[in-house]
Motif scaffolding. Structure first.
Motif, PDB file in Angstrom:
ATOM      1  N   LYS A  78      24.012 -53.281 -43.545  1.00  0.00           N
ATOM      2  CA  LYS A  78      24.566 -54.556 -43.999  1.00  0.00           C
ATOM      3  C   LYS A  78      23.674 -55.705 -43.552  1.00  0.00           C
ATOM      4  O   LYS A  78      23.609 -56.749 -44.201  1.00  0.00           O
ATOM      5  CB  LYS A  78      25.974 -54.715 -43.416  1.00  0.00           C
ATOM      6  CG  LYS A  78      26.870 -55.611 -44.211  1.00  0.00           C
ATOM      7  CD  LYS A  78      28.317 -55.412 -43.805  1.00  0.00           C
ATOM      8  CE  LYS A  78      28.805 -56.518 -42.927  1.00  0.00           C
ATOM      9  NZ  LYS A  78      30.203 -56.329 -42.494  1.00  0.00           N
ATOM     10  N   HIS A  79      22.993 -55.489 -42.438  1.00  0.00           N
ATOM     11  CA  HIS A  79      22.091 -56.525 -41.929  1.00  0.00           C
ATOM     12  C   HIS A  79      20.646 -56.302 -42.373  1.00  0.00           C
ATOM     13  O   HIS A  79      19.730 -56.889 -41.808  1.00  0.00           O
ATOM     14  CB  HIS A  79      22.218 -56.616 -40.411  1.00  0.00           C
ATOM     15  CG  HIS A  79      23.518 -57.236 -39.981  1.00  0.00           C
ATOM     16  ND1 HIS A  79      23.642 -58.560 -39.639  1.00  0.00           N
ATOM     17  CD2 HIS A  79      24.779 -56.723 -39.931  1.00  0.00           C
ATOM     18  CE1 HIS A  79      24.911 -58.825 -39.362  1.00  0.00           C
ATOM     19  NE2 HIS A  79      25.621 -57.725 -39.526  1.00  0.00           N
ATOM     20  N   GLU A 182      21.866 -62.597 -34.092  1.00  0.00           N
ATOM     21  CA  GLU A 182      22.276 -61.577 -35.063  1.00  0.00           C
ATOM     22  C   GLU A 182      22.523 -60.237 -34.372  1.00  0.00           C
ATOM     23  O   GLU A 182      23.441 -59.500 -34.755  1.00  0.00           O
ATOM     24  CB  GLU A 182      21.241 -61.436 -36.198  1.00  0.00           C
ATOM     25  CG  GLU A 182      21.709 -60.442 -37.257  1.00  0.00           C
ATOM     26  CD  GLU A 182      21.021 -60.599 -38.602  1.00  0.00           C
ATOM     27  OE1 GLU A 182      20.428 -61.669 -38.865  1.00  0.00           O
ATOM     28  OE2 GLU A 182      21.088 -59.649 -39.409  1.00  0.00           O
ATOM     29  N   VAL A 186      25.779 -57.978 -34.642  1.00  0.00           N
ATOM     30  CA  VAL A 186      25.741 -56.567 -35.057  1.00  0.00           C
ATOM     31  C   VAL A 186      26.567 -55.706 -34.091  1.00  0.00           C
ATOM     32  O   VAL A 186      27.343 -54.850 -34.514  1.00  0.00           O
ATOM     33  CB  VAL A 186      24.281 -56.058 -35.159  1.00  0.00           C
ATOM     34  CG1 VAL A 186      24.224 -54.540 -35.244  1.00  0.00           C
ATOM     35  CG2 VAL A 186      23.597 -56.677 -36.379  1.00  0.00           C
TER      36      VAL A 186
ATOM     37  N   TRP B 417      28.792 -61.414 -44.631  1.00  0.00           N
ATOM     38  CA  TRP B 417      28.976 -60.204 -43.811  1.00  0.00           C
ATOM     39  C   TRP B 417      30.466 -59.904 -43.623  1.00  0.00           C
ATOM     40  O   TRP B 417      30.869 -58.741 -43.648  1.00  0.00           O
ATOM     41  CB  TRP B 417      28.309 -60.393 -42.447  1.00  0.00           C
ATOM     42  CG  TRP B 417      26.807 -60.386 -42.490  1.00  0.00           C
ATOM     43  CD1 TRP B 417      26.009 -59.717 -43.390  1.00  0.00           C
ATOM     44  CD2 TRP B 417      25.906 -61.067 -41.597  1.00  0.00           C
ATOM     45  NE1 TRP B 417      24.681 -59.952 -43.102  1.00  0.00           N
ATOM     46  CE2 TRP B 417      24.583 -60.765 -42.010  1.00  0.00           C
ATOM     47  CE3 TRP B 417      26.084 -61.891 -40.497  1.00  0.00           C
ATOM     48  CZ2 TRP B 417      23.453 -61.264 -41.356  1.00  0.00           C
ATOM     49  CZ3 TRP B 417      24.967 -62.376 -39.836  1.00  0.00           C
ATOM     50  CH2 TRP B 417      23.661 -62.066 -40.254  1.00  0.00           C
ATOM     51  N   LYS B 422      25.986 -56.864 -48.123  1.00  0.00           N
ATOM     52  CA  LYS B 422      24.739 -56.613 -47.388  1.00  0.00           C
ATOM     53  C   LYS B 422      23.799 -57.790 -47.616  1.00  0.00           C
ATOM     54  O   LYS B 422      23.356 -58.021 -48.750  1.00  0.00           O
ATOM     55  CB  LYS B 422      24.098 -55.325 -47.872  1.00  0.00           C
ATOM     56  CG  LYS B 422      24.933 -54.097 -47.542  1.00  0.00           C
ATOM     57  CD  LYS B 422      24.428 -52.853 -48.247  1.00  0.00           C
ATOM     58  CE  LYS B 422      25.420 -51.718 -48.079  1.00  0.00           C
ATOM     59  NZ  LYS B 422      25.316 -50.724 -49.157  1.00  0.00           N
ATOM     60  N   GLU B 424      20.795 -60.806 -45.898  1.00  0.00           N
ATOM     61  CA  GLU B 424      19.847 -61.192 -44.850  1.00  0.00           C
ATOM     62  C   GLU B 424      19.207 -62.534 -45.165  1.00  0.00           C
ATOM     63  O   GLU B 424      19.387 -63.104 -46.251  1.00  0.00           O
ATOM     64  CB  GLU B 424      18.776 -60.107 -44.646  1.00  0.00           C
ATOM     65  CG  GLU B 424      17.837 -59.913 -45.819  1.00  0.00           C
ATOM     66  CD  GLU B 424      16.679 -58.955 -45.500  1.00  0.00           C
ATOM     67  OE1 GLU B 424      16.536 -58.507 -44.356  1.00  0.00           O
ATOM     68  OE2 GLU B 424      15.907 -58.676 -46.443  1.00  0.00           O
TER      69      GLU B 424
END
Lengths: 489, 489
Positions: A78-79, A182, A186, B417, B422, B424
């Motif tokens: 997802k990141h 981030e 996470v 998120w 997904k 960035e």
């Protein structure tokens, strides 16, 4: 012709819940073999056990583990992380000088001629070696793999010699604290998605610690050693850590006590303001720098909606030598869990440079989820709730009601497999129908296709719903369609 | 306010296809670092390489590998297998005496006090140890993991010292050839699902080989040694194998030549009939038994719709000591592939008994897919077709059109998120919009959300479709809904 309602007596499902373990004489097996069963082989005298500190993962354990790892990887993806893999062993010199006091825990391979090798101790040092070797200046990657430490194993604290790590790292020359924040997000997302209960993420900064040590009169060549002592505060009492600082690390009592007043501090942004008023501390450039970083990190964490779970904790030190900036560690805070940290990480800006011929470094920040402890917590929760995990995904069991129909079962299985239906049978030619149906109930298979001579003569099969035990006859030609319809609903 | 159509000149997508590698100054990195780049570190003199015979898997390689392993695991699950895992190392005595001549290839760990350990050589012996240790009498399991052999590496033949194996095994006391035939079907399904081109599965039986050796005058204590020589027929010529039999294994020339006439035979069921008429051979009970098994296996394979791809091949011997019954091996037969076998396996009924104190054995049959060769074949195919594999699953890139909006990007990312999108951004505070958009085109991200001061003032965002470069303004409140709609279509 076989009647549609089977004459044998199966217990009513509402009275007897599905058994915990399949007991079929044919397919049954122990799901969870005992750890380290020692059997002296009469012939070869082999002691039958896994190596100290390691264990096998049986089917139920693997089902849970794979589900947990899937959820963690989903967060990493997802990141926007890519994945990569490195060998399980490295040239020994790659690992040398990266782990401080813990280097003694590295597993060496035997010199069998050729290179001197050792098993990876973590995933971070191989990652740094990979970046330096490939001249890679930026990447966001995850890596899920096992690492190896000759530690003193403790099953209750989920401390093993072989264990999974789930790492997420951001390498590259970026602006302060943006990737760092981030990483905190996470960790928070991953722990939330795993449903492990409440947790806290402690934050600190190596520069601030250095400033504190300087302000407490510790000579700079003893920073790492003192840091390593402070790191033990999560397991040991302050008096034990104090003793180590004085007796092993050579501090005087006054300096050690001064450190003690700092490392007992924790809080939120108000602690940042409080430390700013500490003139003695603020004389040290590294303390000022560390505090600024922590302040920015808090700000970004709030923007990223990570607020209540973070705590500024001056006792957090992290054992590894390679951290240079922000450090963090997550612990579960529920009543019933005493498992220690479940995630940790930090910034390590100089590690890649240790591998580069021109000392060119790549700034990195990353985290590692300690999933063994998470597995333990979840296994306990599941067993308390009496939840049974299915270990296969079988959708249809193919059964026969009379003898010598095994070839008919195999024909039908081919049709199911060709249609991508997950299906199995017993590998014996003749098995009692009762045993086949019981196996399905015990192992949670939803559908059974039963063929007998009657069905064959009519070009039909009997389709049985395992939960309700309802049976219907359907033409073979529409079997796949009917199975798909039922599985979809 | 920023206009909806950006003034900067991006190349037209129809003229310039998406570049092979992202070249963004911020996120770019080399996807495939060179194997064994040797860099002498000026300071520490570290030679920067992976250990001999091993390599790192970069993001593109991992994307392909995970896709291949997923497909294989899907086939294993379709056949109802559970999974389990064992430690990467075993007590050395567990591995001793299981691999015949190849035992010299085992990686030993250094004696650091405590147990003597060695890295696993395959997944089969640890599986047998697991069954014996847990007193498990039946299980159908798969295991995907790396194994270790101190072999002479050859990258062209995809022969490495660390490599993945994908194993599927059926343990239990069942009726003849029913699980064995399913193993053949599993190999066939797996290779078909991987789209590696045409393949052949060779079948043979250890008892039949023993019968042949006996009929050729080989003393029974030399069966394994002669078998191991025959096994080399896939790499060496008959004259080399003949020389080994005579000079190293001590056979006389006439006996070796007699073996030569047998091991040159291959075919279908007609070969079974032909061998039945060989009176000399049929005097040997093990030959009769082996032939019966092969006949039944062919019959069941046909029922399971595995027909054209199987071949009865008397030259197939398999190197490992532990096989006792049916043996099989799959090779790719396309014009352009010379990669040798891609799968193999067989029946090993006595291996578990070697670990049991009362010598109680569990009959087993299983297969192993040699995926490294499959990876090589597929990598070549993909590069020939110019196919680029995406290495991330990012759906939305968050970009800013002006300076000092990085906190706004982070706010928006949190929203995405939280909605499981997904997403960035670049980790720099200020980046040119052009660089952000180029990165999206190069890395295949489908959508970009752009925020500028105008958008912020209006409570809107600009949503850009990367492929078409079309942009629309949408209210922030409906952004998630719009993203989901677009990703679904």
């Amino acid at each position: 012709m076989r009647p549609q309602n089977h004459p044998f007596q199966l217990p009513n499902p509402s009275q007897t819940p599905i058994a915990k373990q399949p007991k079929s004489p044919v397919m049954a097996h122990e799901m969870q073999p005992k750890l380290n069963v020692q059997i002296a082989d009469q012939l070869s005298k082999i002691i039958l056990k896994t190596p100290k500190g390691t264990r096998d993962y049986g089917p139920e354990q693997m089902a849970l583990r794979l589900a947990v790892l899937d959820k963690i990887v989903a967060v990493f993806k997802k990141h926007g992380a890519e994945t990569l893999d490195t060998p399980v062993f490295e040239r020994k010199e790659v690992l040398t000088g990266k782990y401080g006091e813990d280097s003694k825990l590295i597993y060496d391979l035997k010199d069998q001629g050729g290179e001197i090798l050792a098993l990876r101790y973590d995933l971070t040092v191989p990652f740094a070696r990979y970046l330096a070797m490939g001249k890679i200046s930026s990447i966001k990657r995850y890596h899920v793999a096992k690492v190896y430490r000759r530690d003193n194993p403790s099953a209750t604290r989920a401390r093993y010699r072989e264990f999974y790590q789930c790492d997420f790292d951001i390498a590259g020359q970026y602006d302060p604290m943006i990737p760092d924040a981030e990483c905190i997000r996470v960790i928070s997302e991953a722990l939330r998605s795993l449903d492990v209960g409440p947790y806290t993420i402690k934050l600190n900064h190596r520069s601030l610690l250095d400033g504190i040590f300087a302000a407490c009169g510790v000579p700079s060549d003893k920073f790492r050693a003192v840091c390593s002592a402070v790191d033990k505060l999560d397991k040991n009492s302050w008096s034990e850590v104090r003793r180590e600082m004085i007796e092993e690390k050579g501090l005087n009592e006054a300096n050690a006590d001064k450190i003690g007043t700092y490392v007992s501090l924790f809080g939120g942004t108000e602690l940042i303001s409080k430390l700013r008023q500490d003139d003695e501390l603020m004389k040290h450039e590294s303390a000022v720098k560390g505090l600024e970083s922590v302040e920015l990190l808090f700000k970004y964490c709030h923007i990223l909606r990570v607020t209540d779970e973070i705590i500024f904790d001056l006792s957090l030190a992290r054992g590894l030598d390679y951290y240079t900036g922000v450090i963090f560690e997550a612990t579960l805070t529920g009543d019933d869990v005493g498992v220690g940290s479940v995630a940790g990480g930090g910034r390590y800006d100089n590690l890649v440079g240790m591998f580069d011929s021109k000392n060119k470094s790549i700034p990195c920040v990353g985290l590692s989820l300690g999933v063994e402890r998470i597995f333990n917590v979840l296994e306990t929760k599941l067993s308390e709730r009496g939840v049974k995990t299915r270990t296969t995904e079988v959708e249809v069991f193919v059964a026969t009601a009379q003898k010598n129909l095994h070839e008919e079962r195999m024909k039908l299985l081919s049709v199911l497999w060709d249609a991508d239906v997950k299906a199995e049978q017993f590998y014996k030619r003749n098995v009692k129908l009762l045993a086949q149906l019981q196996y399905c109930e015990e192992s949670g298979i939803p559908l059974v296709v039963i063929i007998g001579e009657g069905e064959l003569a009519r070009g039909e099969v009997t389709l049985r719903d395992v939960a309700s035990r309802a049976e219907v006859s359907i033409p073979r030609a529409s079997l796949i369609q009917e199975i798909r319809k039922r599985l979809a609903s």
